[in-house]
Enzyme design. Structure first.
Site, mmCIF file in Angstrom:
data_model
loop_
_atom_site.group_PDB
_atom_site.id
_atom_site.type_symbol
_atom_site.label_atom_id
_atom_site.label_comp_id
_atom_site.label_asym_id
_atom_site.label_seq_id
_atom_site.Cartn_x
_atom_site.Cartn_y
_atom_site.Cartn_z
ATOM 1 C CG ASN A 291 1.759 0.645 4.184
ATOM 2 O OD1 ASN A 291 3.131 1.005 3.793
ATOM 3 N ND2 ASN A 291 1.502 -0.681 3.751
ATOM 4 N N GLY A 292 -0.370 -1.315 6.281
ATOM 5 C CA GLY A 292 -0.022 -2.291 7.360
ATOM 6 C C GLY A 292 -1.001 -3.138 7.781
ATOM 7 C CD1 TRP B 21 -0.738 -6.048 -3.374
ATOM 8 C CD2 TRP B 21 -0.814 -6.761 -1.314
ATOM 9 N NE1 TRP B 21 -0.329 -7.256 -3.424
ATOM 10 C CE2 TRP B 21 -0.375 -7.942 -2.034
ATOM 11 C CE3 TRP B 21 -0.654 -6.969 0.117
ATOM 12 C CZ2 TRP B 21 -0.082 -9.136 -1.519
ATOM 13 C CZ3 TRP B 21 -0.504 -8.443 0.772
ATOM 14 C CH2 TRP B 21 -0.222 -9.511 -0.286
ATOM 15 C CB CYS C 209 -0.892 0.220 1.224
ATOM 16 S SG CYS C 209 -1.902 -1.255 1.177
ATOM 17 C CD GLU D 281 8.253 -11.195 -10.513
ATOM 18 O OE1 GLU D 281 7.719 -10.759 -9.357
ATOM 19 O OE2 GLU D 281 9.317 -10.990 -10.722
ATOM 20 C CG HIS E 193 17.278 -36.686 -9.622
ATOM 21 N ND1 HIS E 193 17.935 -38.112 -8.941
ATOM 22 C CD2 HIS E 193 18.513 -35.977 -9.832
ATOM 23 C CE1 HIS E 193 19.262 -38.174 -9.046
ATOM 24 N NE2 HIS E 193 19.615 -36.935 -9.689
ATOM 25 N NE ARG F 185 4.539 1.770 -0.323
ATOM 26 C CZ ARG F 185 5.631 1.149 0.597
ATOM 27 N NH1 ARG F 185 6.727 1.271 -0.131
ATOM 28 N NH2 ARG F 185 5.264 0.679 1.608
ATOM 29 C CE LYS G 280 12.158 -10.773 -12.083
ATOM 30 N NZ LYS G 280 13.004 -10.787 -10.831
ATOM 31 C CD GLU H 38 15.779 -13.115 -10.270
ATOM 32 O OE1 GLU H 38 15.193 -13.622 -9.359
ATOM 33 O OE2 GLU H 38 15.498 -11.852 -10.738
ATOM 34 C CE LYS I 209 10.702 -3.286 -6.985
ATOM 35 N NZ LYS I 209 11.397 -4.180 -7.929
HETATM 36 O O1 M6R Z 1 12.785 -5.506 -1.527
HETATM 37 P P1 M6R Z 1 13.145 -6.886 -1.282
HETATM 38 O O2 M6R Z 1 14.351 -7.484 -2.080
HETATM 39 O O3 M6R Z 1 13.289 -7.564 -0.078
HETATM 40 O O4 M6R Z 1 11.816 -7.955 -1.958
HETATM 41 C C1 M6R Z 1 12.133 -9.277 -1.937
HETATM 42 C C2 M6R Z 1 10.898 -9.840 -3.030
HETATM 43 O O5 M6R Z 1 9.632 -9.365 -2.544
HETATM 44 C C3 M6R Z 1 11.250 -9.356 -4.360
HETATM 45 O O6 M6R Z 1 12.372 -9.699 -4.749
HETATM 46 C C4 M6R Z 1 10.119 -10.224 -5.361
HETATM 47 O O7 M6R Z 1 10.458 -11.519 -5.343
HETATM 48 C C5 M6R Z 1 10.288 -9.497 -6.578
HETATM 49 N N1 M6R Z 1 8.937 -9.319 -7.014
HETATM 50 C C6 M6R Z 1 11.054 -10.301 -7.841
HETATM 51 O O8 M6R Z 1 10.969 -9.784 -8.988
#
Ligand code: M6R
Length: 615
Positions: free
Chosen positions: A101-102, A75, A2, A495, A511, A27, A492, A488, A610
Site C-alpha cells: 500500500n503506497g 486503489w 489500498c 461523489e 456573479h 481503502r 456528497k 459539502e 476512503k
Molecule cells: O480522512 P480525511 O478526513 O483526511 O479525508 C479527507 C477527504 O479525502 C475526504 O473528506 C473525502 O473528500 C470524502 N470522500 C468526502 O466525502
C-alpha cells in the site's frame, strides 16, 4: 489507499484474509488478490474488480488451504486496474511475494537497473519493482529475508506498508511501514497484519501500530521484533488495547454503511462531547486543549489544513472561531499549503482535520508546519492514526469507524470538536458574553436530539430525490455558516451519484452561476431562519424568477420560503453558528437516495478510496 491483510498462525488463512479485505474495501476496490502457502507451493489468485470477484475466481483457481497468506484490495496508482497489475506480486524466482500500500516514487530508475541485471516485469506496478529489488538484494549478499527487505527499503523513496514472505521459509512474514498505516494483531501463536485493526478485531484486542520507518518480522512461535529500518536499532513497541467492536464495523440492518453512519450522528455527536461538555456547570474542556491552552490563547492566527469534507468542516470552524474567540483564521487545502512557501511562525496554531488521520497531503502539511515552528493540533477520528501521532496535541472526534467513502458523521463530529475549542477559547478570552457562552453550551447539548429530528426528513428527502434523480447538474447555495454546508452538500451529491454539482455562497450566484439557471436546474438553498435569512430569501426570489427548481432547507414553520420554493425540508431551530450540524443532515439524505435510485455503489463510489494516502 489500498488495503492489505496478512495472517500467520494455526487457522485457515483464506477466509480470514477475504473477510479482512472486505472490511478494508473502503481503502480501494478496483482489484483484489490473495496468496497462500499450502505446504507445497504458493497459491495465487488475483483479479480486476472487488473482493467478491476475487472470491469467485479463487475458489475455481487455487486450493484455499494454508495457514500463512497475504491479501490486497487495490486503489490503482501505477498501472491501470487489471488482473496483472493486481497484488500480490511475485518476484522473478517465484519465491517471494508481496502486497503493498503506497507508492515507490523512484521505481523507474530501480526498474531500469533491475532490467539491466536480467529481471523481467509482467506488470506496470512499482510494487513488482520492489519485490524484485528485495530478491536481488537477497541473492547478491545471500541475506535472510528480513535483512534483504531492510536493505531494499533503504534504497526506496516513497511510501509503503508492505507484507512480504518467502515460500522457502513459510513460517515468517516481514512487514514494514513508511507513510501508510500498518497494524499487527497479537494472538496466541498467531499474528494478524492489516492496514487497520478491523480485519482482526474478533480475534484479538491487542495490536501494535508500526511507526514510520519501522519493520517487524512476525514468526511462528517466536517473539516479534520491531526494528528501525534505517539503523537497525530495536524498538520496544507499544501494545494498544483496541476499542473497536464488531458491531461498529457492520451495517447493523442498514442497506449501506453511509445510511448507518448518517443515522449514527445523534449518538456520535453525543459521544464527541461526552465528558468534555458540562453545559449546566458552564464547562467545556478537552485535555489536548487544556494542556496547551497558552498556545491557543496567544495564537496570532489559527491555520486550518485539511482536504475534502474535513476542509469543509474547517471552513465552518473559521466562522465559529472568528465569531466566538476573535482569532483570525485561515483555512487551506493541505495539498496547496504544502507546495507553496507559506508564512508560518511559532505564534501560529495549525489545526489539522482528518477523519482517517492518514491523508497524505494533510500529513505532509503538518510536517511542514512543524518544521516552520508552528504548534500543530490534530482533530482526527481514527485513534492512533498517523496524523494524530504526528501532531503535538489533539482531540479525537470519537465518531467510531466511518466506512462509507462519503464522509458524514466525521463532518458533524469535527464541527462539534471545533465548536467546543472555540467556546473554550471564548470563555478564557472573554470574547463572548457570559450569557452567550452559556446559551451556546446548552444549545450544543441539545444538538443530538435535534439531529434526530432532522433525520425525520428522510421520507421527504427520498421523495425529492425521486424528482431530481436524473438531473445532470445541481447547484447548492448557502450563506455564512451554511456556505461550507453548500459545498459539502454538492460534494456528497457528486461523489456518490456522479451528478455534477457545485456549491456557492448564495450571493455569488449573480456573479456567474445564475447563467446556469433555467427550468431544468435544481437549486438546493440552505435557508435557516437565523443568520442572513432575508438575503437568502432574496436569492431564492432571483432563482424563482429564472424558473429554477428550488429545494429549500428551512427552519420548521417557515411559511415565507414555503411559498416560494418547489420543495421544502424543515429542520429544527438552532443558533446560526450551530445550524450546519442540522442543515447538513437532509443534504446527506438527499444525496444518498439519489445515488441509490441511480443504481450507484453508495459506499464505494467509482475512482475513490476512503483514505487518500497518496498525494
Ligand atoms: O480522512 P480525511 O478526513 O483526511 O479525508 C479527507 C477527504 O479525502 C475526504 O473528506 C473525502 O473528500 C470524502 N470522500 C468526502 O466525502
Amino acid at each position: 489507499m489500498c488495503g492489505i491483510v496478512g495472517y500467520i498462525g494455526h487457522r485457515e488463512a483464506y477466509p480470514l484474509i477475504i473477510k479482512g479485505l472486505k472490511r478494508l474495501e473502503y481503502r480501494g476496490y478496483d482489484s483484489a488478490g490473495v496468496v497462500l502457502y499450502d505446504g507445497t507451493d504458493l497459491k495465487l489468485s488475483k483479479t480486476k474488480g472487488k473482493v467478491s470477484d476475487l472470491e469467485e475466481r479463487a475458489v475455481k483457481e487455487i486450493s484455499l488451504n494454508g495457514s500463512i497468506g497475504i491479501g490486497h484490495t487495490r486503489w490503482a496508482t501505477h498501472g491501470v486496474p487489471n488482473d496483472v497489475n493486481s497484488h500480490p506480486h511475485l518476484s522473478n524466482s517465484g519465491n517471494l511475494v508481496i502486497v503493498h500500500n503506497g507508492i515507490i516514487e523512484n521505481y523507474e530508475p530501480l526498474k531500469k537497473e533491475l532490467i539491466k541485471r536480467g529481471y523481467v516485469f509482467k506488470s506496470d506496478t512499482d510494487t513488482e519493482v520492489l519485490i524484485n529489488l528485495i530478491e536481488d538484494v537477497q541473492k547478491k549478499d545471500n541475506l535472510k529475508l528480513g535483512k534483504a527487505v531492510q536493505v531494499a527499503l533503504n534504497q526506496v523513496v516513497g511510501a509503503y506498508a508492505i507484507c512480504v514472505f518467502d515460500k522457502q521459509k513459510p513460517d515468517e512474514i516481514v512487514v514494514a511501514r513508511l507513510g501508510s498505516p500498518l497494524a499487527i494483531g497479537l494472538g496466541k501463536d498467531e499474528f494478524f497484519i492489516a492496514s487497520d485493526a478491523s480485519p482482526f478485531i474478533e480475534y484479538t484486542s491487542n495490536a501494535i501500530y508500526l511507526e514510520d520507518e519501522e519493520m517487524a518480522i512476525v514468526r511462528l512461535n517466536k517473539p516479534m521484533k520491531v526494528r528501525k529500518i534505517k539503523d537497525d536499532s530495536l524498538v520496544d513497541p507499544y501494545v494498544q488495547e483496541l476499542q473497536m467492536n464488531l458491531e461498529q464495523i457492520e451495517k447493523g440492518g442498514y442497506d449501506h454503511f453511509m445510511m448507518k453512519e448518517i443515522y449514527e450522528q445523534p449518538n456520535v455527536i453525543r459521544d464527541t462531547y461526552r465528558g468534555r461538555l458540562h453545559a449546566n456547570e458552564g464547562i467545556v474542556r478537552m485535555a489536548g486543549v487544556e494542556d496547551n491552552i497558552e498556545k491557543f490563547t496567544n495564537a496570532q492566527r489559527i491555520l486550518i489544513i485539511a482536504c475534502g469534507t474535513s476542509w469543509h468542516a474547517g471552513l465552518v470552524a473559521e466562522y465559529i472561531f472568528e465569531e466566538f474567540a476573535r482569532i483570525p483564521v485561515e483555512v487551506e487545502y493541505a495539498s496547496e499549503f504544502r507546495y507553496r512557501n507559506p508564512i508560518i511562525s511559532d505564534k501560529d496554531v495549525v489545526i489539522a482535520i482528518s477523519q482517517s488521520g492518514e491523508t497524505a497531503d494533510t500529513l505532509a502539511a503538518i510536517k511542514l508546519a512543524k518544521e516552520k515552528g508552528a504548534f500543530v493540533f490534530g482533530v482526527c477520528n481514527v485513534v492512533g492514526s498517523s496524523i494524530s501521532r504526528e501532531s503535538h496535541a489533539g482531540a479525537y472526534t470519537h465518531a467510531g469507524p466511518e466506512i462509507g467513502v462519503a464522509s458524514t458523521k466525521a463532518f458533524t463530529t469535527q464541527i462539534t470538536v471545533l465548536t467546543m475549542i472555540a467556546l473554550r477559547l471564548a470563555k478564557i478570552k472573554g470574547t463572548l458574553s457570559n450569557s452567550e457562552y452559556h446559551r451556546y453550551l446548552l444549545e450544543l447539548e441539545t444538538i443530538p436530539e435535534k439531529v434526530k429530528e432532522a433525520l425525520e426528513t428522510n421520507e421527504i428527502s427520498k421523495q425529492i430525490a425521486s424528482v431530481y434523480k436524473d438531473a445532470p447538474n445541481c447547484l447548492y447555495l448557502g450563506r455564512g455558516y451554511n456556505f461550507p454546508v453548500a459545498l459539502e452538500g454538492a460534494l456528497k451529491l457528486k461523489e456518490i451519484s456522479y451528478i455534477h454539482a457545485e456549491g456557492y455562497p448564495a450571493a455569488e450566484m449573480k456573479h456567474g452561476p445564475i447563467a446556469l439557471i433555467d427550468e431544468q436546474m435544481p437549486v438546493v438553498v440552505i435557508a435557516p431562519k437565523q443568520g442572513h435569512y432575508d438575503k437568502v430569501v432574496s436569492n431564492i426570489q432571483e432563482i424563482k424568477s429564472r424558473s429554477g427548481k428550488i429545494i429549500a432547507v428551512v427552519t420548521k414553520g417557515d411559511e415565507q420560503v414555503r411559498a416560494l420554493a418547489d420543495h421544502v425540508i424543515e429542520i429544527p431551530e438552532t443558533s446560526d453558528a450551530l445550524s450546519p450540524l442540522l442543515t447538513t443532515i437532509p443534504l446527506q439524505l438527499l444525496s444518498y437516495h439519489i445515488a441509490v435510485m441511480r443504481g450507484c455503489n453508495v459506499d464505494q463510489p467509482r475512482n475513490l478510496a476512503k483514505s487518500v494516502t497518496v498525494e
